[in-house]
Design an enzyme around this catalytic site. Sequence first.
Site, PDB file in Angstrom:
ATOM      1  N   GLY A 273       0.756  -1.244   0.000  1.00  0.00           N
ATOM      2  CA  GLY A 273       0.000   0.000   0.000  1.00  0.00           C
ATOM      3  C   GLY A 273       0.778   1.280   0.000  1.00  0.00           C
TER       4      GLY A 273
ATOM      5  N   GLY B  60       3.722  -3.706  -3.713  1.00  0.00           N
ATOM      6  CA  GLY B  60       3.658  -3.914  -5.157  1.00  0.00           C
ATOM      7  C   GLY B  60       4.089  -2.638  -5.859  1.00  0.00           C
TER       8      GLY B  60
ATOM      9  N   ARG C  54      -5.243   2.898 -15.963  1.00  0.00           N
ATOM     10  CA  ARG C  54      -5.316   3.657 -14.706  1.00  0.00           C
ATOM     11  C   ARG C  54      -5.938   5.045 -14.856  1.00  0.00           C
ATOM     12  NH1 ARG C  54      -1.602   4.878 -11.647  1.00  0.00           N
ATOM     13  NH2 ARG C  54      -2.856   4.402  -9.809  1.00  0.00           N
TER      14      ARG C  54
ATOM     15  N   CYS D 146     -12.455   3.145 -28.942  1.00  0.00           N
ATOM     16  CA  CYS D 146     -13.694   3.898 -29.174  1.00  0.00           C
ATOM     17  C   CYS D 146     -14.431   4.184 -27.878  1.00  0.00           C
ATOM     18  CB  CYS D 146     -14.568   3.115 -30.145  1.00  0.00           C
ATOM     19  SG  CYS D 146     -13.670   2.778 -31.647  1.00  0.00           S
TER      20      CYS D 146
END
Length: 419
Positions: A239, A275, A312, A343
């Site tokens: 985190g 991560g 993201r 699109c």
Amino acid sequence: MSYFSYRQGRLHAEQVDLIQVAEEFGTPAYVYSRAALIDNYQAYAQALAGTDHLVCYAVKANSNLAVLGVLATAGAGFDIVSIGELKRVLAAGGSADKTVFSGVGKQAYEIEQALEAGIHCFNVESEAELRLINQIAERHATRAPISLRINPDVDPKSHPYISTGLKENKFGIDIGEAERVYAEAAALPFIEIIGVDCHIGSQLTSLSPFVDALERVLKLIDRLAARDIVVRHLDLGGGLGVTYRDETPPPVKQYVGALLERLAGRDLTLILEPGRSIAANAGVLLTRVAYIKENGGRKFAIVDAAMNDMIRPALYDAWLDIQPVDTGGRHPEGVYDVVGPVCETGDFLGTQRSLAIAAGDILCVHGAGAYGFSMSSNYNSRPRAAEIMVDGEHLHLVRARESLEDLMRGEQLLTEPGT
Ligand code: LLP
């Protein structure tokens, strides 16, 4: 230290000119720095040196085999959320006994295979899962090592989609229920309680939510000890945030220091599952400007990477820095929305960016090493990008660009009735 820096106006990854990478491998392409991955991992290992610990890199952030291999060689353990991720860890030379299995929906076959592989710990997220693990361990005549993932009800003050430690989230076991569920676990014959686990969210930029969660979990550990339930490790999840723009997350050393201060005098192994803070700034996404156009007074740079390559910005409104790789182009500066060919109006990598660019230029999307390729898809039947790892002056293609044939693999037309 930045592993991506300009030399004579051209962006390099370590010693390698990124224009050369784009020419050799095409775009869109993800480029990772091996040194950055190792240094980001080492920041954790060094901060934890002298304490019993395990740094379990969260595979979901970037699960490329070469990335996992580099981290395994550096000594990392892994945090997985599927058996697919475990297969990758093992294929990359990681070991199951340094791997923890998180996730709210583990399937029976995944539990079975992880148990057979010798997983270090199941981070259990519900009573139903606990009972299933007990049953499967009984069939294997063994005891499954577990921790319960506690939901401490702490607000990580991050994007709502990546907050996981609030009472109303689907994750973990309510801290108010934890003692009861631990007592149940202690009574199950094929379960071995080894730890307590907690993960409150991602891209946290301040220490206080981590410390709040830690203090709540330590109190729980004391209450458990009073009932003779003794845990060997505390897993505080991942985190820790990174700087994409102007965020100021605490450095790893300060974050780990704050945790260790509160763990002093306790006989607990500390497990962390970072991560993003290992992978995000170890990778960039290269993309080529296909067209420049203007609509309704708004300028668009239409590039060859899209939301299927990097979701993201569309999904979390994430801001990623976008810069030309070659700053010597001398094009007039304009304010552009950098958009892809997909699109959807939500298909953008960045909006309202001041850039001196023209069609044909290569752009670099920074901070793309975590949750970039690993969240990519084939939406709009677009082959997924190539992945390249730079090591000093060397280049390694660590995942070939998907081919058009790859896109249809496993599919077939209906056969005519009666044939
Ligand atoms: N451990 C568990 C149980 C997790 O669920 C996660 C991330 C981590 C560790 C690693 O967290 P990190 O250190 O990377 O923050 N796709 C989103 C992020 C989702 C995070 C999900 N869980 C994004 O792109 O922002």
